[in-house]
Design an enzyme around this catalytic site. Structure first.
Site, PDB file in Angstrom:
ATOM      1  N   PHE A 110       0.860  -1.181   0.000  1.00  0.00           N
ATOM      2  CA  PHE A 110       0.000   0.000   0.000  1.00  0.00           C
ATOM      3  C   PHE A 110       0.891   1.225   0.000  1.00  0.00           C
ATOM      4  O   PHE A 110       1.634   1.466   0.947  1.00  0.00           O
ATOM      5  CB  PHE A 110      -0.953   0.059   1.205  1.00  0.00           C
ATOM      6  CG  PHE A 110      -1.893   1.227   1.098  1.00  0.00           C
ATOM      7  CD1 PHE A 110      -3.063   1.133   0.362  1.00  0.00           C
ATOM      8  CD2 PHE A 110      -1.581   2.453   1.671  1.00  0.00           C
ATOM      9  CE1 PHE A 110      -3.918   2.232   0.209  1.00  0.00           C
ATOM     10  CE2 PHE A 110      -2.419   3.557   1.522  1.00  0.00           C
ATOM     11  CZ  PHE A 110      -3.590   3.440   0.795  1.00  0.00           C
ATOM     12  N   LYS A 166       2.094  10.907   7.335  1.00  0.00           N
ATOM     13  CA  LYS A 166       1.232  10.606   8.493  1.00  0.00           C
ATOM     14  C   LYS A 166       1.663  11.349   9.769  1.00  0.00           C
ATOM     15  O   LYS A 166       1.421  12.533   9.869  1.00  0.00           O
ATOM     16  CB  LYS A 166       1.126   9.092   8.671  1.00  0.00           C
ATOM     17  CG  LYS A 166       0.334   8.485   7.499  1.00  0.00           C
ATOM     18  CD  LYS A 166      -0.276   7.139   7.777  1.00  0.00           C
ATOM     19  CE  LYS A 166      -1.318   6.822   6.703  1.00  0.00           C
ATOM     20  NZ  LYS A 166      -0.960   5.744   5.802  1.00  0.00           N
ATOM     21  N   ASP A 223       9.187   2.951   2.036  1.00  0.00           N
ATOM     22  CA  ASP A 223       7.993   3.737   2.356  1.00  0.00           C
ATOM     23  C   ASP A 223       7.743   3.571   3.847  1.00  0.00           C
ATOM     24  O   ASP A 223       7.243   2.543   4.298  1.00  0.00           O
ATOM     25  CB  ASP A 223       6.798   3.247   1.531  1.00  0.00           C
ATOM     26  CG  ASP A 223       5.529   4.051   1.829  1.00  0.00           C
ATOM     27  OD1 ASP A 223       5.518   4.793   2.828  1.00  0.00           O
ATOM     28  OD2 ASP A 223       4.551   3.920   1.060  1.00  0.00           O
TER      29      ASP A 223
HETATM   30  C1  PLP Z   1      -1.075   5.892   4.313  1.00  0.00           C
HETATM   31  C2  PLP Z   1       0.040   5.406   3.502  1.00  0.00           C
HETATM   32  C3  PLP Z   1       0.346   5.985   2.257  1.00  0.00           C
HETATM   33  C4  PLP Z   1      -0.480   7.059   1.629  1.00  0.00           C
HETATM   34  O1  PLP Z   1      -0.540   8.228   2.399  1.00  0.00           O
HETATM   35  P1  PLP Z   1      -1.726   9.273   2.117  1.00  0.00           P
HETATM   36  O2  PLP Z   1      -1.416  10.406   3.053  1.00  0.00           O
HETATM   37  O3  PLP Z   1      -3.016   8.576   2.448  1.00  0.00           O
HETATM   38  O4  PLP Z   1      -1.636   9.652   0.683  1.00  0.00           O
HETATM   39  C5  PLP Z   1       1.440   5.489   1.572  1.00  0.00           C
HETATM   40  N1  PLP Z   1       2.188   4.499   2.059  1.00  0.00           N
HETATM   41  C6  PLP Z   1       1.923   3.914   3.249  1.00  0.00           C
HETATM   42  C7  PLP Z   1       2.805   2.814   3.740  1.00  0.00           C
HETATM   43  C8  PLP Z   1       0.833   4.327   3.994  1.00  0.00           C
HETATM   44  O5  PLP Z   1       0.541   3.724   5.151  1.00  0.00           O
END
Ligand code: PLP
Length: 386
Positions: free
Chosen positions: A118, A232, A203
């Protein structure tokens, strides 16, 4: 349930009913709701200067970027707002690095990703998602991505070609169900990437900022990636603040005008991001995540139920996997909500517990009591008690 107010680990609905937040807006609210220091930084900066665009320098952004390089051990940072934007920045950097530095023929660059990933919701990103719902109706998608099993460094080795620019990976898959790879996986990936001239991009939007008990989850494997994506909790639970932080080798490919964001790096976001980092270290929230995460994991493991298949995690990032033949994660989540505990299922197979890092033992004990009570109520689950 409609949330109207939040403070620390607690949320209140419109009728004044209180809930323990065990989800933290997908780890965005790691500092707790309305952290007084972050609120104060936000208000003070809002009264002074909020948005300038990147057409002009502002006096807050450089401090924030410098701090980002210090905490990640990397060289340069590029600010944005939401997480997906920072992932897009990383992908653009990786491709351009592939062409300009590695010498990949024009239009041929590949990025390797993992099944169950994700990375956000932009069209490029959902194009390499393995989740049918995230893709359905949004094609055609960008080419140049290749997906391999998560947790399998041999698959990475086999998938790399001379045109591979980067490997993009979450050190622990969050939305994928809090999937923790075998220890040493990321270190092996880092070695393979180094040997084959491929960038390792982690990420850490959800796993970073102390969520797993280290500032970055990649630090559990002593890995320094070529690029790290943060978001986040970087916004202190108040604003969308994200960044791509990387080595000079990667970041040198960006020249003025190549890439940009109107709001990215605005002084308000920079002030909030700086304070979010300061609070994280000064209040020892990372150590807290390690210690209380171990505690929460151990306590959850004492919950005995034939409906539970697995409890796993690192720091305060814990997934409880349900035997879906007997019940589904949503039933559990709904019953926890009735008992005043907010959690969230991923893919109806696992329940995630990722409370604000300011949570204490007593609150954890109470939450685990509610979890135990829900599983006791459901018994063997086979009759699907309503
Ligand atoms: C939440 C998340 C995203 C996307 O972030 P948004 O602020 O919702 O665009 C990307 N990578 C990971 C691992 C995430 O948990």
């Amino acid at each position: 349930m409609v949330i109207a107010h939040g403070e620390g680990v607690w949320l209140w609905d419109e009728h004044g009913r209180r809930y323990l937040d065990m989800m933290s807006a997908y780890s965005s609210v790691s500092h707790g709701h309305a952290h007084p220091r972050i609120v104060a930084a936000l208000v003070a900066q809002a009264q002074r200067l909020s948005v300038t665009s990147r057409a002009f320098f502002n006096n807050k952004l450089p401090l924030f970027l410098k701090r980002l390089t210090e905490v990640t051990g990397l060289d340069r940072a590029l600010p944005s707002n939401g997480g997906a934007e920072a992932v897009e920045t990383a992908l653009k950097a990786a491709r351009k690095w592939g062409y300009k530095i590695k010498g990949i023929p024009d239009g041929q660059a590949e990025v390797i990703v993992c099944d169950g990933n994700f990375h956000g919701r932009s069209i490029t990103i959902v194009g390499f998602s393995s989740e049918a719902q995230y893709r359905d109706g949004f094609g055609p998608f960008a080419p140049g991505f290749r997906s391999i099993p998560f947790g399998d460094s041999r698959a990475l080795e086999a998938a790399i070609t001379p045109n591979t620019a980067a490997f993009l990976v979450e050190p622990i898959q969050g939305e994928g169900g809090i999937v923790v790879p075998a220890s040493g996986y990321l270190a092996q990936c880092a070695r393979i990437c180094r040997e084959r001239g491929v960038l390792l991009i982690c990420d850490e939007i959800q796993t970073g900022m102390g969520r797993t008990g280290k500032f970055l989850a990649s630090q559990h494997d002593d890995v320094r990636p070529d690029g790290v994506i943060l978001g986040k909790a970087l916004g202190g639970g108040m604003l969308p603040v994200s960044a791509f932080v990387a080595t000079n080798d990667v970041m040198q490919v960006f020249h003025p005008g190549d890439h940009g964001s109107t709001f990215g790096g605005n002084p308000l976001a920079a002030a909030v991001g700086l304070e979010a980092l300061a609070v994280l270290f000064e209040e020892k929230l990372i150590e807290r995540s390690a210690e209380l995460g171990d505690y929460l994991l151990a306590q959850l493991k004492t919950v005995r139920s034939p409906l539970i298949r697995d409890v796993r995690g690192r720091g305060l990032f814990i997934g409880l996997e349900i035997d879906t033949r007997k019940t589904d994660a949503r039933t559990i989540v709904r019953r926890l909500l009735q008992r005043g505990v907010l959690s969230k299922d991923t893919h109806s197979t696992a329940i995630r517990f990722a409370p604000p890092l300011v949570i204490d033992r007593e609150q954890i004990d109470w939450a685990v009591e509610q979890v135990r009570a829900v599983f006791d109520e459901l018994g063997t689950g086979l009759r699907k008690a309503a």
